[in-house]
Structures are given as structure tokens and as C-alpha cells.
Design a protein around this motif. Structure first.
Motif, mmCIF file in Angstrom:
data_model
loop_
_atom_site.group_PDB
_atom_site.id
_atom_site.type_symbol
_atom_site.label_atom_id
_atom_site.label_comp_id
_atom_site.label_asym_id
_atom_site.label_seq_id
_atom_site.Cartn_x
_atom_site.Cartn_y
_atom_site.Cartn_z
ATOM 1 N N ARG A 510 0.492 -1.048 0.038
ATOM 2 C CA ARG A 510 0.018 0.522 -0.465
ATOM 3 C C ARG A 510 0.545 0.964 0.410
ATOM 4 N N THR A 511 2.088 1.348 0.416
ATOM 5 C CA THR A 511 2.959 2.370 -0.274
ATOM 6 C C THR A 511 3.678 3.228 -1.234
ATOM 7 N N SER A 512 3.683 3.798 -1.569
ATOM 8 C CA SER A 512 4.042 4.923 -2.967
ATOM 9 C C SER A 512 5.258 4.863 -2.633
ATOM 10 N N ASP A 513 5.907 4.856 -1.172
ATOM 11 C CA ASP A 513 7.488 5.079 -1.246
ATOM 12 C C ASP A 513 8.631 4.010 -1.850
ATOM 13 N N GLN A 514 9.244 4.254 -2.765
ATOM 14 C CA GLN A 514 10.187 3.322 -3.749
ATOM 15 C C GLN A 514 10.989 2.593 -1.997
ATOM 16 N N SER A 515 12.048 3.494 -1.420
ATOM 17 C CA SER A 515 12.455 3.374 -0.633
ATOM 18 C C SER A 515 12.078 2.732 0.041
ATOM 19 N N GLU A 516 10.996 2.339 0.329
ATOM 20 C CA GLU A 516 10.008 1.543 1.785
ATOM 21 C C GLU A 516 9.379 0.394 1.079
ATOM 22 N N ARG A 517 9.497 0.166 -0.404
ATOM 23 C CA ARG A 517 9.158 -0.676 -1.013
ATOM 24 C C ARG A 517 10.434 -1.684 -1.209
ATOM 25 N N ALA A 518 11.120 -1.101 -1.020
ATOM 26 C CA ALA A 518 12.678 -2.269 -1.522
ATOM 27 C C ALA A 518 13.005 -2.453 0.044
ATOM 28 N N ARG A 519 13.042 -1.488 1.095
ATOM 29 C CA ARG A 519 12.784 -1.862 2.367
ATOM 30 C C ARG A 519 12.239 -3.118 2.501
ATOM 31 N N LEU A 520 10.315 -3.297 2.309
ATOM 32 C CA LEU A 520 9.778 -4.283 2.492
ATOM 33 C C LEU A 520 10.208 -5.400 1.798
ATOM 34 N N ARG A 521 10.216 -5.275 0.590
ATOM 35 C CA ARG A 521 10.866 -6.168 -0.173
ATOM 36 C C ARG A 521 11.934 -6.707 0.143
ATOM 37 N N ASP A 522 12.605 -6.700 0.914
ATOM 38 C CA ASP A 522 13.643 -7.283 1.241
ATOM 39 C C ASP A 522 13.761 -7.695 2.973
ATOM 40 N N GLN A 523 12.999 -7.033 3.600
ATOM 41 C CA GLN A 523 12.223 -8.013 5.175
ATOM 42 C C GLN A 523 11.269 -9.329 5.176
ATOM 43 N N ASN A 535 15.609 -19.641 -0.162
ATOM 44 C CA ASN A 535 15.186 -17.469 -0.866
ATOM 45 C C ASN A 535 14.376 -18.126 -2.066
ATOM 46 N N CYS A 536 13.895 -16.566 -1.938
ATOM 47 C CA CYS A 536 12.192 -16.655 -2.770
ATOM 48 C C CYS A 536 12.287 -15.347 -3.515
ATOM 49 N N VAL A 537 12.007 -15.373 -4.813
ATOM 50 C CA VAL A 537 11.356 -13.774 -5.499
ATOM 51 C C VAL A 537 10.039 -13.304 -4.395
ATOM 52 N N VAL A 538 10.547 -12.107 -4.137
ATOM 53 C CA VAL A 538 9.833 -11.618 -3.954
ATOM 54 C C VAL A 538 8.533 -10.137 -4.754
ATOM 55 N N GLU A 539 7.317 -10.203 -5.111
ATOM 56 C CA GLU A 539 7.169 -9.506 -6.041
ATOM 57 C C GLU A 539 6.103 -8.148 -5.244
ATOM 58 N N LEU A 540 6.602 -6.820 -5.084
ATOM 59 C CA LEU A 540 5.383 -6.203 -4.940
ATOM 60 C C LEU A 540 4.024 -6.103 -5.650
ATOM 61 N N VAL A 541 2.874 -5.911 -5.594
ATOM 62 C CA VAL A 541 1.965 -5.127 -6.446
ATOM 63 C C VAL A 541 0.950 -4.777 -6.256
ATOM 64 N N PRO A 542 0.094 -4.216 -6.853
ATOM 65 C CA PRO A 542 -0.779 -2.877 -6.395
ATOM 66 C C PRO A 542 -1.918 -3.171 -4.920
ATOM 67 N N PRO A 543 -2.522 -2.888 -4.256
ATOM 68 C CA PRO A 543 -4.054 -3.137 -3.648
ATOM 69 C C PRO A 543 -4.991 -3.967 -4.322
ATOM 70 N N ARG A 544 -5.711 -4.780 -4.208
ATOM 71 C CA ARG A 544 -6.208 -5.340 -4.944
ATOM 72 C C ARG A 544 -6.109 -5.963 -5.894
ATOM 73 N N THR A 545 -4.957 -6.594 -5.915
ATOM 74 C CA THR A 545 -4.504 -7.230 -7.109
ATOM 75 C C THR A 545 -4.768 -9.023 -7.424
ATOM 76 N N LEU A 546 -4.873 -9.366 -6.297
ATOM 77 C CA LEU A 546 -4.639 -10.988 -5.717
ATOM 78 C C LEU A 546 -6.360 -11.693 -6.427
ATOM 79 N N PRO A 547 -6.286 -12.908 -7.307
ATOM 80 C CA PRO A 547 -7.405 -12.769 -7.766
ATOM 81 C C PRO A 547 -7.817 -13.983 -6.700
#
Length: 575
Positions: A510-523, A535-547
Motif C-alpha cells: 500500500r505504500t508508494s514510497d520507492q525506498s520503503e517498498r525496497a525495504r519491505l521486499r528485503d524484509q 530463498n524466494c522471489v518477492v514481488e510487490l503488487v498494487p492493492p486488490r490485485t490478487l484474484p
């Protein structure tokens, strides 16, 4: 002005536990009493009491109309399953006419009009109906789908205006098909589950016996009528077991979840009400911002708080108890169960009063691996889903079909009179899951002391380096991080360009901040590695995207397909 009264919880009609030859016989009997359905508005106010006697009258009129329209035994009648008297009368009308009603979903579960029209067209192509009947407000979408599928479409209202000359209703036999039910995941390749009258009534009797239905019991439901738990458990079962039922529309529950608990609080009788885990979850979350539960609710008469249709989360159940214990909710009211459309509905039901019971299972047992001496042991709490439903037998088997002993994890198979006749016009799919009367449920679990424990779906399993990993474990790991909740995460397996299997995790961000997104992905990546060792592939996607499926559950298979096809576009963290 006459006060509108709901149908009574009790009347003078002796209760019978679905011991009828056909579903029509069940309604004929229920109509001799005063109980019935009661439809409520978004705020829980009664707008339409609908005694079973009135339902029977309207259903017979609908049957006469269908017969006058040329409908005969075995014809399919597709019905958009809006919670209300129109759908109920048409469903039973089709049954009286010997036709097979086919409940189809409302558009609330789909991404937009085009996706809904495409879904309807696909299911219409599968069930090949003589008619599609739908509420007037869906005229544009439903008529588009009907036109594309070459099916005649008529609104509920227009159909009700047609003549209904009395006709001889065809006799039904117990082994005749009563209806077709599409399972919640049926999107690209829908499978219509064919259920006989005898199979249905066996399962409905199992509900009443399993929940120990008694005088004063009353059902309350917001579950959709196109899903097996809503249709079979909360519409057909109340008729066959003569239980007055109060309904909120599913979309009204979605907007105001606590209206469900308001309705339970206002009911004078003992109460039966079912929900998937997410229903309890959303109520507990909404309560966190409210006044004390005791000031608004009285849940002391809620005898059976049923839980099924997705993996049961003990942490969510505990959060619900914490939120509503001071309103009189008893944790022992929880009644876990397990079922699927291919078994009509119920396969196992927890005996009333035993509540949520869990066993801690070490993850190496879940994965089938020998364990890594260098890693600490990790446990998952697996919820007890009860004992086999009446007349149902459960076996846990190896992949090769060999039965397994207590505590051994394997495929869940079941056998009983309510197992489906088969998938409509799909002998190959039927043969793939039905063997000598036994149904391969596609789920993994184990038996322990006569009770069934469900571990997950076999087809969702992520296999990396020969080890099995459950997507739920990865998803729950991410949910432990602040800012994420159930339904935000989908884990599945993908193949890397080098040909290796690896887990991928899509996370709604839900965040639009790029540095925060990168931090979340690593976390997230570190959290998954800590919990699973992968180890896994982590992809951040917009809200209400998952079917989601038509019953509101996350569809990992569809999420994987949409991701691999490029239809789900992750955020570009390099931008």
C-alpha cells in the motif's frame, strides 16, 4: 399498520432430519409448518418473511411456468444466485419440474463487467442450459453472456409475469440429479458437480445430526447461494431440517460485517451460523476500533459458530474470542468442519461443544523431509476438523493409494452416499478423482484418534529440492510483519530461467514510497528465509490485485497464471 414478524423458530410441526426421498418432498413437508426464510436489509431490518408454505406455492407456480416454456426433466436452468425469494422459488421450481437448477455467481467476486461476462459465458457453455434467469439489475451483463453462449436469458421479473397454467409435475426418484453445483475455483475449466436427491438428503441429514439441531435453533447466514456452504448448508439444509433462517446479502455483510453479529444478538432463539475464517477475522478487526462488544452485542445464545470453506486459523479464532468474549461469546461454540462440493458439502464435522482443538506438527513431518539437524524445529498448529459426517468414511492414502495409519500425512479420500454422481459431461475429470466410489478430495491431511486434520491442498504444494513446502506457511510468515494481513499474500512455485523450481511470493503493498517498498521486499525475503530456510522471489503488487474465487478465497493457481502471463504487473523497484 401491521407489524412484520419473522417466521418462528418453533412451530407445531415435528422435526424430521432430512429423511425424505427427494428435495421436493422435503419442501412439501416443511410447508406444513410455519417456519421459513427471512430476508433482511443492509442494516439487518426484516424486509421479507418468507414461510416455507409461501416458498412451496411460488416454486410450484415457477415449475408450471417452466413446463409451459417447454422445460422437461434433465434440462438445466441456470440461475444467478441472488439471495432472495426469487432465486429460492426458481431453484425449487426447477426441482419440481424435474429440471436441474444451476446456481451461478453474482458479479461481486470478479474484477469488472468484462471478467464477469466471460465467467458466466464459460459456465453457461459448460452446463448447456435451456434458460438463464437473473435479477433485472444484472440485465446488461447477464444478457451479454447469454447471447455469447447462445442461451435464452430472462429476468426474474419478466419470467414471473409469464402464465403459469397448472400441469402435472413429473415424479422424481432418489437417484435422479437434483442440481449442478460449480465449485468455487471453476473459472477457465469449470466442473459442474452433479448431486442426486439421495446424495443431497444424506448430507443434509448429516448436518442436523452433526450439529445436534434441536427445538429453538435458528440459522443466520450471509454466505452466497452460489457456493456450496451457502447453498447446501444455509439454504437447502434449513428446508430439509425445517429450520427458520435469517439472511443478510453477502455484499451487505462485506460493507457492514458487524451487521451479522447484530442480527445474531437480536435473535431470541439458540443460533446456528457459519462462516469461513475471513468472516470472523474481519469482525474481530472491525471491533478493535469500536466500543466494548458487550455494549452492542449479545452472543451468549450462539450455540454453533461453524467454520469451514478455507484453512481454519487458530490465531484468528482466538482474536475473535478476545474481541467478543465480553459479549457472551463462548469459544466452545466454534464448530470446525471440512467439506467440498464434490461430496455435496460436509465430509467431517466437529462434535458440538468441543471448540477449536489443534495439534502442533513439526514442519519436517509436513514436508516429508528428514529434517536438518542444524536448523531449529518449527511447528505449525493444525486445526481438528472433526469426525466423519454421518454415513461418510474417510481414509488417508499414499500417492499410490495405499491406506496410511494414524498421524501419517497423505491424500484425503472419502466415501459415502453424498459423494457426487460425477462431473457433468466430463467423464475424464470424473475418473481422475472418483475410484470405486471413493473421492480423491485433492487435500492433504491426517487422522488422529478418529478426527481429521487438514494440512493443505496437494496441488498448492511448493516442491523445492525434493522438499515439500506449504504456501500457507510462507504466507503466514509474511503476515507476521506489520502492515500485512491475510489475503495480502500469495505464494506459489515458479521455474527460473535456469530450470530450477523456486517459490514466488506476491504481496499487496500500500505504500508508494520507492525506498520503503525496497525495504519491505528485503524484509519479506529475510522473513521467509528465516521461517522456511528458502530463498524466494518477492514481488510487490498494487492493492486488490490478487484474484479470489467466487467464495472469497485466495486463488493461488490463478495468481500464478496471471503473474506468469504478465497480467499481474509488479511494482518496478528500479524506477
Amino acid at each position: 399498520m401491521t407489524t412484520m414478524l419473522p417466521t418462528p423458530s418453533d412451530d407445531g410441526l415435528p422435526r424430521r432430519f432430512a429423511d425424505f426421498a427427494t428435495l421436493g418432498d422435503a419442501l412439501d413437508y416443511a410447508a406444513r409448518g410455519e417456519r421459513g426464510f427471512n430476508f433482511h436489509d443492509a442494516r439487518g431490518a426484516l424486509i421479507h418473511p418468507y414461510p416455507f408454505a409461501m416458498l412451496r406455492h411460488d416454486a410450484r407456480a415457477a415449475a408450471f411456468r417452466l413446463i409451459a416454456h417447454g422445460i422437461g426433466p434433465g434440462d438445466r436452468i441456470a440461475l444467478i444466485a441472488e439471495t432472495g425469494a426469487d432465486f429460492a422459488a426458481l431453484f425449487f421450481g426447477a426441482v419440481y419440474a424435474g429440471a436441474w437448477p444451476v446456481p451461478l455467481p453474482l458479479p461481486t467476486s470478479f474484477g469488472g463487467a468484462a471478467a464477469y461476462v466471460d465467467q458466466l459465458r464459460t459456465q453457461l457453455g459448460s452446463c448447456d442450459p435451456a434458460l438463464l434467469l437473473y435479477p433485472a439489475e444484472l440485465d446488461q451483463m447477464a444478457s451479454d453472456a447469454a447471447t455469447q453462449a447462445g442461451v435464452m436469458g430472462i429476468t426474474f421479473e419478466a419470467f414471473a409475469a409469464l402464465e403459469s397454467p397448472e400441469a402435472l409435475l413429473p415424479p422424481a426418484r432418489p437417484d435422479d440429479i437434483a442440481y449442478l453445483q460449480y465449485s468455487s475455483g471453476s473459472t477457465r475449466f469449470p466442473h459442474g458437480v452433479a448431486v442426486t436427491h439421495a446424495g443431497l438428503l444424506s448430507n443434509l441429514a448429516a448436518h442436523a445430526h452433526g450439529m445436534a439441531v434441536t427445538s429453538g435453533d435458528r440459522c443466520i447466514s450471509w454466505l452466497p447461494w452460489y457456493h456450496d456452504m451457502g447453498l447446501v448448508g444455509c439454504m437447502l439444509s434449513p428446508v430439509a431440517n425445517q429450520v427458520s433462517t435469517d439472511y443478510l446479502k453477502t455484499e451487505d455483510f462485506a460493507r457492514r460485517p458487524l451487521a451479522w453479529l447484530d442480527l445474531i444478538s437480536r435473535n431470541p432463539g439458540t443460533t446456528l451460523s457459519y462462516s469461513p475464517t475471513f468472516g470472523y477475522d474481519i469482525c474481530a478487526r472491525r471491533m478493535s476500533s469500536q466500543t466494548k462488544a458487550a455494549e452492542r452485542f449479545d452472543l451468549s445464545r450462539w450455540r454453533v459458530a461453524g467454520n469451514g470453506a478455507d484453512m481454519i486459523r487458530p490465531d484468528v479464532m482466538q482474536a475473535f474470542v478476545d474481541a467478543f468474549a465480553d459479549a457472551g461469546f463462548d469459544a466452545k461454540a466454534f464448530l470446525p468442519s471440512y467439506g467440498l462440493a464434490e461430496a455435496t458439502l460436509a465430509v467431517s464435522i466437529m462434535p458440538p461443544g468441543e471448540g477449536i482443538v489443534v495439534e502442533l506438527v513439526e514442519e519436517t513431518q509436513l514436508s516429508g523431509a528428514s529434517g536438518d539437524a542444524g536448523r531449529p524445529q518449527r511447528y505449525r498448529a493444525i486445526v481438528n476438523c472433526g469426525v466423519p459426517a454421518r454415513d461418510m468414511t474417510i481414509e488417508i492414502r499414499e500417492e499410490d493409494g495405499t491406506p496410511l495409519p494414524d498421524k501419517a500425512i497423505g491424500k484425503v479420500w472419502c466415501k459415502g452416499p453424498s459423494v457426487m454422481a460425477g462431473y457433468f459431461r466430463d467423464p475424464e475429470a470424473t475418473a481422475a478423482c472418483l475410484v470405486d466410489g471413493w473421492l480423491d478430495t485433492g487435500d492433504m491431511g491426517y487422522m488422529s484418534g478418529g478426527y481429521l486434520y487438514i494440512v493443505g491442498r496437494a496441488k498448492d504444494m511448493i516442491i523445492v529440492n525434493g522438499r515439500n513446502h506449504w504456501p500457507q506457511d510462507i504466507e503466514w510468515a509474511v503476515e507476521q510483519l506489520p502492515g500485512f494481513k491475510a489475503g495480502d499474500i500469495a505464494a506459489f512455485s515458479i521455474t527460473t530461467p535456469g530450470g530450477e523450481e523456486t517459490p514466488a511470493v506476491l504481496v499487496q503493498c500500500r505504500t508508494s514510497d520507492q525506498s520503503e517498498r525496497a525495504r519491505l521486499r528485503d524484509q519479506i525475503r529475510e522473513k521467509v528465509r528465516a521461517i522456511t530456510g528458502m530463498n524466494c522471489v518477492v514481488e510487490l503488487v498494487p492493492p486488490r490485485t490478487l484474484p479470489r474465487t467466487s467464495s472469497g478465497k485466495l486463488s493461488r493457481a490463478k495468481a500464478r497464471n496471471l503473474y506468469l502471463s504478465g497480467e499481474i504487473q509488479p511494482y518496478d523497484l528500479a524506477a
